[in-house]
Design a protein around this motif. Structure first.
Motif, PDB file in Angstrom:
ATOM      1  N   VAL A  15      -9.906  -9.924  14.305  1.00 42.39           N
ATOM      2  CA  VAL A  15      -9.243  -9.955  15.614  1.00 42.39           C
ATOM      3  C   VAL A  15     -10.275 -10.091  16.741  1.00 42.39           C
ATOM      4  O   VAL A  15     -10.116 -10.900  17.658  1.00 42.39           O
ATOM      5  CB  VAL A  15      -8.388  -8.688  15.810  1.00 42.39           C
ATOM      6  CG1 VAL A  15      -7.833  -8.648  17.230  1.00 42.39           C
ATOM      7  CG2 VAL A  15      -7.268  -8.647  14.799  1.00 42.39           C
ATOM      8  N   LYS A  32       0.541  -7.789  17.250  1.00 45.66           N
ATOM      9  CA  LYS A  32      -0.349  -6.865  16.533  1.00 45.66           C
ATOM     10  C   LYS A  32       0.018  -6.662  15.073  1.00 45.66           C
ATOM     11  O   LYS A  32       0.035  -5.533  14.580  1.00 45.66           O
ATOM     12  CB  LYS A  32      -0.394  -5.522  17.258  1.00 45.66           C
ATOM     13  CG  LYS A  32      -0.916  -5.676  18.673  1.00 45.66           C
ATOM     14  CD  LYS A  32      -1.185  -4.371  19.367  1.00 45.66           C
ATOM     15  CE  LYS A  32      -1.704  -4.656  20.761  1.00 45.66           C
ATOM     16  NZ  LYS A  32      -1.885  -3.480  21.587  1.00 45.66           N
ATOM     17  N   GLN A  33       0.351  -7.747  14.377  1.00 44.58           N
ATOM     18  CA  GLN A  33       0.607  -7.659  12.931  1.00 44.58           C
ATOM     19  C   GLN A  33      -0.722  -7.848  12.205  1.00 44.58           C
ATOM     20  O   GLN A  33      -0.995  -8.886  11.636  1.00 44.58           O
ATOM     21  CB  GLN A  33       1.609  -8.742  12.508  1.00 44.58           C
ATOM     22  CG  GLN A  33       2.995  -8.542  13.036  1.00 44.58           C
ATOM     23  CD  GLN A  33       3.662  -7.339  12.399  1.00 44.58           C
ATOM     24  OE1 GLN A  33       3.524  -7.102  11.208  1.00 44.58           O
ATOM     25  NE2 GLN A  33       4.373  -6.557  13.193  1.00 44.58           N
ATOM     26  N   PHE A  34      -1.560  -6.815  12.261  1.00 43.79           N
ATOM     27  CA  PHE A  34      -2.902  -6.953  11.706  1.00 43.79           C
ATOM     28  C   PHE A  34      -2.993  -6.313  10.325  1.00 43.79           C
ATOM     29  O   PHE A  34      -2.174  -5.485   9.947  1.00 43.79           O
ATOM     30  CB  PHE A  34      -3.932  -6.296  12.632  1.00 43.79           C
ATOM     31  CG  PHE A  34      -3.895  -6.840  14.037  1.00 43.79           C
ATOM     32  CD1 PHE A  34      -3.615  -8.186  14.271  1.00 43.79           C
ATOM     33  CD2 PHE A  34      -4.134  -6.021  15.123  1.00 43.79           C
ATOM     34  CE1 PHE A  34      -3.573  -8.688  15.563  1.00 43.79           C
ATOM     35  CE2 PHE A  34      -4.096  -6.515  16.417  1.00 43.79           C
ATOM     36  CZ  PHE A  34      -3.816  -7.845  16.630  1.00 43.79           C
ATOM     37  N   GLU A  93      -8.338  -1.899  16.543  1.00 38.30           N
ATOM     38  CA  GLU A  93      -7.620  -3.149  16.308  1.00 38.30           C
ATOM     39  C   GLU A  93      -8.572  -4.343  16.298  1.00 38.30           C
ATOM     40  O   GLU A  93      -8.374  -5.305  15.544  1.00 38.30           O
ATOM     41  CB  GLU A  93      -6.537  -3.354  17.376  1.00 38.30           C
ATOM     42  CG  GLU A  93      -5.317  -2.490  17.164  1.00 38.30           C
ATOM     43  CD  GLU A  93      -4.355  -2.483  18.338  1.00 38.30           C
ATOM     44  OE1 GLU A  93      -3.193  -2.141  18.130  1.00 38.30           O
ATOM     45  OE2 GLU A  93      -4.782  -2.813  19.473  1.00 38.30           O
ATOM     46  N   LEU A 140      -6.227  -4.501  23.518  1.00 42.51           N
ATOM     47  CA  LEU A 140      -6.435  -4.169  22.114  1.00 42.51           C
ATOM     48  C   LEU A 140      -7.447  -3.032  22.031  1.00 42.51           C
ATOM     49  O   LEU A 140      -8.434  -3.022  22.777  1.00 42.51           O
ATOM     50  CB  LEU A 140      -6.963  -5.390  21.364  1.00 42.51           C
ATOM     51  CG  LEU A 140      -5.986  -6.566  21.223  1.00 42.51           C
ATOM     52  CD1 LEU A 140      -6.713  -7.828  20.844  1.00 42.51           C
ATOM     53  CD2 LEU A 140      -4.908  -6.243  20.202  1.00 42.51           C
ATOM     54  N   LEU A 183      -1.592 -12.039  18.494  1.00 40.45           N
ATOM     55  CA  LEU A 183      -2.359 -10.901  19.018  1.00 40.45           C
ATOM     56  C   LEU A 183      -1.432  -9.911  19.713  1.00 40.45           C
ATOM     57  O   LEU A 183      -1.632  -8.696  19.643  1.00 40.45           O
ATOM     58  CB  LEU A 183      -3.428 -11.389  20.006  1.00 40.45           C
ATOM     59  CG  LEU A 183      -4.589 -12.176  19.405  1.00 40.45           C
ATOM     60  CD1 LEU A 183      -5.575 -12.556  20.501  1.00 40.45           C
ATOM     61  CD2 LEU A 183      -5.296 -11.384  18.315  1.00 40.45           C
ATOM     62  N   LYS A 184      -0.432 -10.434  20.383  1.00 43.38           N
ATOM     63  CA  LYS A 184       0.469  -9.561  21.133  1.00 43.38           C
ATOM     64  C   LYS A 184       1.337  -8.730  20.200  1.00 43.38           C
ATOM     65  O   LYS A 184       1.606  -7.562  20.474  1.00 43.38           O
ATOM     66  CB  LYS A 184       1.359 -10.432  22.026  1.00 43.38           C
ATOM     67  CG  LYS A 184       1.700  -9.756  23.339  1.00 43.38           C
ATOM     68  CD  LYS A 184       2.560 -10.659  24.177  1.00 43.38           C
ATOM     69  CE  LYS A 184       3.242  -9.867  25.269  1.00 43.38           C
ATOM     70  NZ  LYS A 184       4.384 -10.581  25.787  1.00 43.38           N
TER      71      LYS A 184
END
Lengths: 620, 620
Positions: free
Chosen positions: B433, B478-480, B520, B516, B475-476
């Protein structure tokens, strides 16, 4: 795309079309005219015709694929412009129907062509005004003039026009359906031999004549309307009030329609303020006859067009609607006939802009334009729900590999690698003559990738694409070398650009015609100077739909497929137009056919979703 | 191509245009109308406007690049159709001028739009016929009706028309040249601030008023012609015979032209059988005034169009030619004015088909069509020899990256590898990220190639292309994931198609707006599901001209360049529209500029050769 089917039989076209139209068969002259002009353009595009001694050094500048295609497009537009004296309509016809690939330069070239047609027509009409040219001088630049000071219409007329659009769409798609069936049947008969062709044409012709002479007996005589400018019953061969079997002072309205040329019949139907001239039953009988006779007349072994019969049937349909509505409609019956023609034209040919402009140029009534636009859009939309457009049906029937402009949904699921196949023939950059001859004899491919492999280059590398026709030129000139090495001599000097120019159809060199000695077969030819070093390529994982877009929009003949992985052979295969044909793809992947229905169900589901959205939105 | 410049100031456009046209400035209303309609279409294409509370769930179906572009094209066509009540002309305008990329579906959608315009216009005209709507109801569907029974012309008139075409071409290219200079000068003034903008507009406006009121004093009074249907001198605000300073029973012909709206002045100039109404000197004075006033009025800080002033100047030019020819010409002076308008329009805008159809729909005289076609082709050809078309000049002046439809000759000498450059940013298929955030902040690129390298894959392999806007959505949300491994969970369920829909202009997410945490930033995001896995690619040795064809015909934004050799990085760079701009290419390869002249000389040599060929051919 149809260039390769256009052969040099334009003189037969002209003679045949004149015979067919003047024999009162229900065939149009627009089709043969478009065909004739496209043929002439094609002959120009292949540098003239040596057979007819019509060559000219200048024409060699057009001896390439692109100029030839452009010329044919312009020719088709010119044919349409000449047939209907509609120059702008001709350009739009070329744009909407003929060309599958369009450039702005082509637009104004087509426009120039039709402008010349218009000026020449105008000059000839002026010369013939003195009456020396027989019937030619009679008409003006506008074929069916329905100019009127004012076109009043109310809401009820708009409803009628919408209805006429729906009817035209249904009749138009039915027309396409029936025509497709009839053409398939005729193809079977035609395959049996020339005698059968002749007998079929003769029997349809006799049947048409019987209808023309027999049916008017069914109509009752009407007394001549009072206060007419023209003679009634009319004297001479052209006229609106045919006497036929009637008593003096009476006329037979069905005979007035049948015993005229198609053009005059259209003019009669379009004529304003003649609401009482035609009876309901006569118009109905005429509609049924023209509709079915025009379907069985097309596809006979004679040059025939579809435009005029469809305009005639549409005019009758419109006129009938007008008569049936009687006093409910404020619109004149003649204008209903014009709108009916536009409706049926859009329903069969599915052109919108060109139909409107052609109708406008035919009738010279600009005030009718909003109604024409409305009716042709509705008709096209309705008809699209049932059958494909008539040209697509005919192209499909003839088995021509026509590339649709849109990708089928299942093409999105496939990659290029899924459809490319077959043994791939590649050449090295310096290739043995014997090998080239062998490959050219064994395959019918038109293009071959050129690849260099490790002994010559560091790693396998794709150099370009060489065309079969260029290889044949190289073999014929016999500029060979003795060793497999890149020659330092510039062999291009031995060739002129004219050697590589596109040949006329059927004029291609044949590999069997080139005689090579055993010694020559063992020599090498250097392809470096003669190949296309920047062919368009796609990676094998490219979506098939996207590759189709590239193929179609850029107007390609060969598309090289390169591998994704960077080791091994630098080329996977070549895609040609045939590889994008639905038949080919579905043959390779029969499972898609089943999925297609699933897709359709899915489509219906999403439709339901949209309707739900719509309902929610209205509730808000 | 101009979509991104169209903003939501359509309400200002409408108000400004009404003010500008009614203040008698020599500006047109067609331009602002086209602009307004295109703006409205663009708003629809971005899912409505939240600012004006004009959103609708349905509109989200159009929230993509292609539909938005199509909508803007249709909108521009509708604007033109509304401005001149010319529905077919509007479609052709959209085709010839607005759209750089065309599909057959777009043709009939544009046609549908203008059909609706035509029907609505017709209904409004019918409603207003009662006289309740002020001046609106006065005109019919045809703005300048010059219908005539017959348009006789002889060979001498054809010569005159050709001459008028040449004159129109010269004046048209001069118009473009002067307008370009004036616009450059105005841009300098406008940069100084709003006060200067205002002062400039005010002074031009005052100067125009002075001309309008001062110049008619120069014309001498003429006695009213006998046997007129209308009052002379005319009473009220609209009329053809203005009294001005003249004695009763006399009129001032220059005042008749100046003291009317532009539309009425055009109507006066077009009117048939008024050959003696205007004096030579008055028409000449009017020509000079309109020609130069229209040049200095365009480009002021107000919505202005070019069509009406050019039509007016052209009509004056044609009328003057007619008057100067006197009895040598058989054509009516009013028809000369119509042809003059077409000539100057083609000379400035370089449209052929649309100019003819628009003139046809404006004047409703189909018999004039051959002459109109001839004159516009000649005018366009002559003007093309001097300057570029006016739209291209303006687009160039505004610095918009507009892709020409044809490749420059020097592009054939270059390969794609010659112009691609700059540091290339690539992502891995599962990327950190922090790295993404860093790259997005450091560069302004809109697309990034996704590549996997040896630890993950066997060899470096190009997987696809990911868009900046899609990365921002990822990124918004946030499916990391925590590890650099392909996740087995289907993360697409967390997103709806609407998340990735095209945003309205200026509504794009900014990387700085996404917050972030440090934790993250150390996580990974799996790009597999979100990238375009089949981007269009070209090999680096591909000719630049051919790559441009692909870019332009398929309508691309990014074109990936892959290496020829099969080792190392699987991507060389990305080409965007800017890389094809002549300025960029000539900046990289300044030596081409010198060669360009050599090329031109070569072009002249081949011209000489062609002439020699021609001579030889005639000798035969």
């Amino acid at each position: 795309m149809l260039v390769h089917k256009i052969e040099q039989h334009w003189n037969q076209q002209v003679a045949g079309s004149i015979a067919a139209v003047s024999s009162s068969l229900y065939v149009g002259k627009a089709g043969p005219m478009v065909h004739t002009c496209a043929c002439i353009a094609s002959i120009l595009g292949q540098g003239g015709s040596r057979k007819y001694k019509l060559t000219c050094a200048w024409l060699r500048y057009f001896k390439n694929d692109r100029d030839r295609r452009d010329l044919v497009t312009c020719g088709a537009g010119a044919g349409m412009a000449a047939a209907f004296r509609a120059p702008v309509g001709g350009v739009l016809f070329a744009l909407e129907c003929v060309s599958s690939w369009w450039r702005s330069a082509l637009l104004w070239r087509a426009f120039f062509t039709t402008a010349v047609v218009a000026v020449v027509l105008r000059v000839l009409i002026n010369i013939c005004r003195s009456g020396k040219c027989g019937l030619f001088g009679k008409g003006g630049l506008i074929m069916f003039d329905v100019t009127s000071e004012d076109v009043p219409y109310h809401l009820v007329d708009l409803t009628l026009v919408v209805l006429l659009g729906v009817i035209g769409g249904i009749f138009g798609s039915l027309y396409n359906f029936l025509l497709d069936k009839v053409l398939r049947f005729y193809t079977l008969i035609h395959q049996k031999g020339h005698v059968y062709k002749f007998l079929l044409a003769a029997s349809v012709s006799i049947f048409t004549s019987c209808c023309l002479f027999g049916l008017p007996w069914l109509a009752s005589c009407k007394p001549c309307p009072a206060g007419l400018a023209e003679a009634c019953p009319s004297i001479g061969r052209s006229g609106n009030f045919k006497k036929f079997q009637c008593a003096p002072g009476h006329y037979n309205d069905l005979a007035s329609l049948f015993f005229n040329t198609n053009d005059d019949a259209i003019r009669n139907l379009y004529s304003l303020n003649t609401d009482t001239v035609f009876q309901k039953s006569s118009v109905f009988l005429f509609l049924v006859t023209t509709y079915f006779l025009s379907i069985i007349s097309y596809g006979l072994a004679l040059p025939s067009g579809l435009f005029v019969p469809v305009i005639l049937s549409g005019a009758t349909l419109g006129r009938l609607t007008g008569i049936l509505m009687g006093s409910h409609a404020t619109l004149n019956n003649g204008l209903f006939a014009v709108i009916g023609s536009a409706s049926l034209l859009s329903g069969t040919m599915r052109m919108t802009v060109s139909v409107c402009v052609i109708m406008l140029e035919l009738t010279n009534n600009l005030l009718l334009l909003p109604l024409l636009m409305l009716v042709s859009l509705i008709s096209k939309t309705v008809a699209d729900a049932f059958t494909a457009n008539i040209y697509d049906l005919i192209v499909k029937l003839k088995g021509l590999p026509y590339l649709e402009s849109h990708a089928e949904p299942y093409m999105r699921q496939l990659t290029v690698g899924d459809v490319v196949g077959g043994p791939l023939q590649v050449f090295n950059s310096v290739e043995k003559v014997g090998n080239i001859v062998h490959v050219l004899k064994a395959t019918g491919h038109h293009g071959f990738p050129v690849v260099d492999e490790p002994p010559i280059s560091d790693s396998p590398v794709l150099l370009g694409l060489i065309l079969r026709s260029h290889l044949l030129v190289l073999l014929k000139k016999k500029q060979f070398v003795h060793t497999r090495a890149i020659s330092s001599i510039d062999t291009t000097k031995e060739f002129s650009a004219d050697d590589f120019a596109k040949r006329g159809s059927g004029k291609n060199e044949l590999i069997d015609a080139i005689e090579l000695t055993a010694e020559e077969m063992n020599m090498y030819v250097d392809l470096h100077q003669f190949m296309n070093t920047s062919p368009y390529t796609v990676v094998e994982t490219m979506s098939l739909a996207k590759a189709l877009m590239l193929f179609r929009e850029v107007g390609l003949r060969h598309l090289l497929v390169i591998p994704k992985s960077t080791s091994g052979m630098p080329i996977v295969g070549i895609l040609t137009r045939h590889d994008f044909m639905p038949e080919h793809i579905l043959g390779l992947h029969p499972c898609i056919l089943k999925n297609k229905w699933k897709k359709l169900r899915f489509g219906r589901l999403s439709m339901v979703k949209i309707f739900n959205d719509l309902r929610d939105w209205f509730k808000k």
